[in-house]
Design a protein around this motif. Structure first.
Motif: not given
Length: 594
Positions: A30-31, A34-38, A582-586
């Motif tokens: 998840a982390a 999220g990091a890939i998305d900046g 989860a990461a994409r939504d958050a």
């Protein structure tokens, strides 16, 4: 700024787009997504190591229909995979979550392989565990992380959870199934000899400057790749020895007539230091589940001591308890509250207890059988480790009810003859048959020159054990097991002995004394019960409403497999995919709020 920080080093007004509680495979996934998305990401781990139980596992990741499936023989489709899961899992879990997992699995893998150091390969042959069910495949769904050079982690190598010592050789050298096969065959094959010389030579060099081998395989390789990928991104912070003490919601309440309020912040604690950290997008719970929560165990796993759990420390359910206070709820309907494997226990020299899962190396092989305390077989030794663990508990319940022919099964015994021990090993006793004295001295391994003598050593009736073995030997000669159908499916045959000259790769007579036995009990390898989530990994309240900004993945979430075990890696695969969702939504929430 380096990835690894301390809680006091965080500013008093620290704020993150994504906060992840728990640094196991699902949390790190998840982390990283999220990091890939900046996103600005904070990972919080209460222990001193990264990796959780994933680091101790084979690292197999079960995700159907990735690009890797096209590189192995056979055909698969999402419809075929969905049908298989529907038949195995049925009503024990929400089908909508299974569909979300299948729909996004390939893209989650592709995203990692395009943007990070996380890379996989398919097993040549790794059947689904329920291989006789329509829709099962023999290969392509089980992905193996590529080996990883731990030296690339630099100082972070010490933060990676070391493997279980009993799963290593030569003082910390990791080996996977490919390595083991080469090591066993190096006296017969030049290619195997070369492979063995290569990995042993590498290990010898490693030990000049490292406490253990740096050639990482299986779960250590997967976690090492995740950790290295996170370390390359300046927008990620990792805290060890830190725990979440409180979750804060908007307006200071837990809910009102309009439903749960959004997550606003959390309070973290490390020793005497505390920090309130603002959560802009989402809080992901991935702390490993509730297997080490005494109250949960007493209610859900009666009769199964915590000492039998082979999972990594840290999964105490504390994060879930905080979520429940906000109105979250646990899922219902699972076929079993946990996933299982037979384990054997041995006291280490330092006083700790080794809990060794018997996955593939002994119980299903020719010359091995399992008996209860009455000296009788009662299960198919070649079934999946999950079904094996369930069968042990079912036999114990039958015995307690006084059912005719049943016997106490907690503990049970895996019994073999000298030839099988030498060929396959037995639990922590490695193949080859050497070094038995220490195992015999501390009682981990029991032996007898005859079956009757072994029966005395393990406390079962000699005549019953002799009759059990005699029946087994007749069936082995014929290659059939009319009592328990051992060796009748592709999965079972795959974990047998492909080089066995008999008629069934899972069946062989116990004919060569001395005879040996190791005691086994059912160990819970992970929780199937967790917080109920939706198809975006959002935690739901009692009314089925998402708690805004709160997510659960891995063993903190109710298993989409419903307490069944369809294939290898069915916890790691969904953990990674729902970590992505989860990461994409958050991150989308954080972007919208900016």
């Amino acid at each position: 700024m380096s990835l690894l920080q301390t809680l006091p080093s965080l500013p008093s007004d620290a704020a993150y787009d994504l906060v992840v509680i728990g640094a196991g495979g699902a949390g790190l996934s998840a982390a990283l997504h999220g990091a890939i998305d900046g996103a600005r990401v904070l990972v919080v781990e209460r222990t001193g190591y990264v990796g959780g139980t994933t680091a101790w596992s084979a690292g197999t990741t079960w995700i159907p229909c990735t690009r890797h499936a096209r590189s192995v023989p056979g055909e698969d489709s999402l419809a075929q995979a969905e049908g298989y899961l529907d038949r195995v899992v049925g009503l024990h879990a929400d089908a909508a979550l299974r569909r979300a997992f299948l729909a996004h699995g390939a893209e989650a893998v592709e995203r990692f392989e395009q943007h990070t150091e996380v890379h996989y390969r398919p097993y040549a042959t790794h059947p689904d565990y329920e291989s006789d069910i329509e829709g099962a495949t023999l290969r392509g769904r089980a992905l193996e992380p590529l080996p990883f050079d731990g030296r690339r982690l630099g100082a972070l190598f010490g933060a990676l959870r070391p493997p279980i010592p009993e799963f290593t050789v030569l003082g910390g050298m990791m080996v996977d199934r490919t390595d083991i096969n080469h090591l066993l065959a190096m006296g017969r094959s030049l290619a195997s000899l070369r492979h063995a010389i290569g990995i042993v030579g590498r290990h010898a060099v490693d030990r000049l400057s490292h406490p253990r081998g740096t050639r990482l395989v299986m779960g250590n390789a997967l976690v090492g790749r995740l950790l290295h990928s996170l370390a390359q991104r300046p927008n990620v912070t990792l805290l060890l020895h830190t725990q979440m003490r409180e979750i804060h919601v908007e307006a200071g309440g837990t809910a009102d007539e309009h439903g749960p309020r959004a997550i606003e912040a959390i309070t973290l604690e490390a020793g005497s230091a505390t920090r309130r950290v603002r959560v802009r997008g989402g809080l992901v719970l991935s702390s490993g589940g509730i297997n080490r929560d005494p109250q949960w165990r007493a209610r859900m796993l009666p009769g199964i001591p915590m000492d039998w759990c082979p999972g990594a420390p840290g999964h105490t359910g504390q994060a879930q308890a905080l979520a429940l206070q906000l109105g979250a709820r646990h899922g219902e309907g699972a076929a079993s509250p946990a996933f299982w494997a037979p384990v054997s226990l041995r006291r280490r020299p330092d006083g700790s207890t080794a809990v060794f899962p018997h996955f593939v190396m002994d119980r299903a092989k020719p010359g091995m059988l399992t008996i209860n305390q009455a000296g009788r077989r009662y299960l198919n030794e070649s079934t999946s480790y999950h079904r094996y663990g369930l069968a042990m508990q079912a036999e114990q319940r039958r015995s307690e009810r006084g059912d005719l022919g049943a016997g106490a099964a907690l503990p049970s015994w895996i019994v073999c003859d000298a030839a099988a021990l030498k060929r396959h090993g037995l639990g922590m006793v490695r193949p080859g048959g050497g070094g038995l004295a220490a195992f015999l001295a501390d009682g981990y391994l029991r032996t007898g020159a005859t079956l009757a003598e072994l029966a005395v050593r393990i406390g079962v009736d000699a005549a019953t054990l002799e009759a059990t073995v005699a029946t087994h030997n007749r069936h082995a000669e014929a290659g059939l097991d009319p009592d328990f159908q051992r060796g009748t499916t592709a999965y079972q045959r795959n974990i047998g002995d492909a080089t066995w000259p008999g008629r069934n790769p899972n069946l062989g007579a116990l004919a060569t004394g001395p005879y040996y036995a190791v005691q086994v009990v059912p160990g819970d390898i992970g929780a199937a019960v967790g917080l109920q989530t939706d198809d975006r990994a959002r935690v739901l309240d009692a009314q089925g409403t998402p708690i805004a900004g709160l997510y659960a993945v891995g063993n903190d979430a109710q298993s989409i497999m419903g307490g069944t075990y369809p294939g290898p890696g069915i916890t790691i695969g969904p953990g990674m995919v729902f970590g992505y969702l989860a990461a994409r939504d958050a991150v989308a929430r954080a972007t919208a709020a900016a």
